[in-house]
Design an enzyme around this catalytic site. Structure first.
Site, PDB file in Angstrom:
ATOM      1  N   GLU A   1       1.818  -4.488 -11.787  1.00 22.08           N
ATOM      2  CA  GLU A   1       2.041  -5.550 -10.793  1.00 22.08           C
ATOM      3  C   GLU A   1       0.829  -6.477 -10.736  1.00 22.08           C
ATOM      4  O   GLU A   1       0.964  -7.702 -10.649  1.00 22.08           O
ATOM      5  CB  GLU A   1       2.301  -4.928  -9.423  1.00 22.08           C
ATOM      6  CG  GLU A   1       3.638  -4.195  -9.354  1.00 22.08           C
ATOM      7  CD  GLU A   1       3.855  -3.385  -8.090  1.00 22.08           C
ATOM      8  OE1 GLU A   1       5.000  -3.051  -7.818  1.00 22.08           O
ATOM      9  OE2 GLU A   1       2.879  -3.077  -7.391  1.00 22.08           O
ATOM     10  N   GLY A  60       2.986   1.501  -3.559  1.00 17.83           N
ATOM     11  CA  GLY A  60       3.779   2.602  -3.018  1.00 17.83           C
ATOM     12  C   GLY A  60       4.747   3.162  -4.061  1.00 17.83           C
ATOM     13  O   GLY A  60       5.079   4.342  -4.047  1.00 17.83           O
ATOM     14  N   THR A  84       8.564  -4.483  -8.375  1.00 19.79           N
ATOM     15  CA  THR A  84       9.084  -3.107  -8.337  1.00 19.79           C
ATOM     16  C   THR A  84       9.268  -2.670  -6.880  1.00 19.79           C
ATOM     17  O   THR A  84       8.457  -3.031  -6.023  1.00 19.79           O
ATOM     18  CB  THR A  84       8.079  -2.176  -9.034  1.00 19.79           C
ATOM     19  OG1 THR A  84       7.942  -2.606 -10.383  1.00 19.79           O
ATOM     20  CG2 THR A  84       8.551  -0.721  -9.016  1.00 19.79           C
TER      21      THR A  84
HETATM   22  C1  5RP Z   1       5.555  -0.756  -5.930  1.00 18.78           C
HETATM   23  C2  5RP Z   1       5.151  -1.708  -4.870  1.00 18.78           C
HETATM   24  C3  5RP Z   1       6.211  -2.199  -3.943  1.00 18.78           C
HETATM   25  O1  5RP Z   1       6.219  -3.584  -3.971  1.00 18.78           O
HETATM   26  C4  5RP Z   1       5.917  -1.709  -2.566  1.00 18.78           C
HETATM   27  O2  5RP Z   1       5.799  -0.293  -2.595  1.00 18.78           O
HETATM   28  C5  5RP Z   1       7.009  -2.117  -1.580  1.00 18.78           C
HETATM   29  O3  5RP Z   1       8.176  -1.399  -1.840  1.00 18.78           O
HETATM   30  P1  5RP Z   1       9.497  -1.579  -0.985  1.00 18.78           P
HETATM   31  O4  5RP Z   1      10.012  -2.947  -1.274  1.00 18.78           O
HETATM   32  O5  5RP Z   1      10.394  -0.480  -1.505  1.00 18.78           O
HETATM   33  O6  5RP Z   1       9.147  -1.390   0.464  1.00 18.78           O
HETATM   34  O7  5RP Z   1       4.022  -2.089  -4.726  1.00 18.78           O
HETATM   35  O8  5RP Z   1       4.447  -0.265  -6.633  1.00 18.78           O
END
Ligand code: 5RP
Length: 222
Positions: free
Chosen positions: A108, A101, A33
């Site tokens: 995940e 994030g 994600t």
């Molecule tokens: C989502 C996550 C994402 O892998 C992490 O936030 C990185 O996001 P991005 O590729 O937009 O920088 O853990 O829960």
């Protein structure tokens, strides 16, 4: 000079090449994600006939996969996940991560736990010596919010309620600032032990197997 968006595309392209070389008819891919994972999903469309199935770590990723005509299955109906590709908010040299994030950390973690191989993709700004600069996401059962926040303060953190966000599992997120994770394994376990915590975003017990980091001079693997 490549911007961060281009670096995310480079990391996704490297993962795509890695996966493409290993695909056979029965391959089950785990799909993460976030914006980097989205770049990877968008590359997968031409391979849809060769992908056995996918499982997704969020409703958003499942929707994006289906929009490309790529089948998405429930994790419970597949025998396993061959390769899981996902991004990260922070990574260290031991391939331990902070994730969440995008508020998808629990699913995940589940997909990563099942996967035979976890390939993490990121731009090199995500690499740190000690995890903890990025506020640590913790998924919490809503009624336990204050209790968990007090316990996180006892562990040295400064939890902030992520306003307006409900996870795909119907829970809330506390983002914990000021936690320097010199011992990620111990902190991952300690936070998991707090009643009301569903999962936390430290991926130390199950780190990535490969970390593909995109920088100005290409993609390197840790
Ligand atoms: C989502 C996550 C994402 O892998 C992490 O936030 C990185 O996001 P991005 O590729 O937009 O920088 O853990 O829960």
């Amino acid at each position: 000079m490549k911007d961060q968006e281009q670096l995310k595309r480079d990391a996704a392209a490297a993962a795509f090449e890695y996966v493409r070389r290993r695909l056979d008819d029965g391959t089950v891919l785990g799909i993460g994600t976030g914006s980097t994972a989205n770049r990877f999903i968008d590359l997968l469309a031409p391979l849809r006939a060769r992908i056995g199935a996918t499982v997704a770590s969020s409703d958003a990723s499942a929707q994006r996969l289906r929009a490309h005509g790529i089948p998405v299955l429930d994790l419970n109906v597949v025998d396993g996940v061959d390769i899981y590709v996902d991004g990260a908010d922070e990574a260290n040299e031991a391939r331990q991560l902070i994730k969440g994030g995008g508020a998808a950390l629990t699913r995940e973690k589940i997909v990563a736990a099942v996967a035979r191989e976890f390939v993490c993709i990121a731009d090199e700004s995500k690499l740190v010596r000690v995890l903890g600069r990025f506020p640590l996401p913790v998924e919490v059962i809503p009624m336990a919010r204050s209790h968990v926040a007090r316990k996180l303060v006892e562990l040295g953190g400064n939890p902030v309620y992520r306003q307006g966000v409900l996870t795909d599992n119907g829970n809330i997120i506390l983002d914990v600032h000021d936690l320097m994770l010199a011992e990620p394994l111990a902190m991952e376990s300690a936070i998991n032990d707090i009643v009301g915590v569903v999962a936390n975003g430290i991926f130390a017990h199950r780190p990535a197997d490969r970390l593909l980091l995109a920088g100005q001079n290409g993609v390197r693997e840790l």
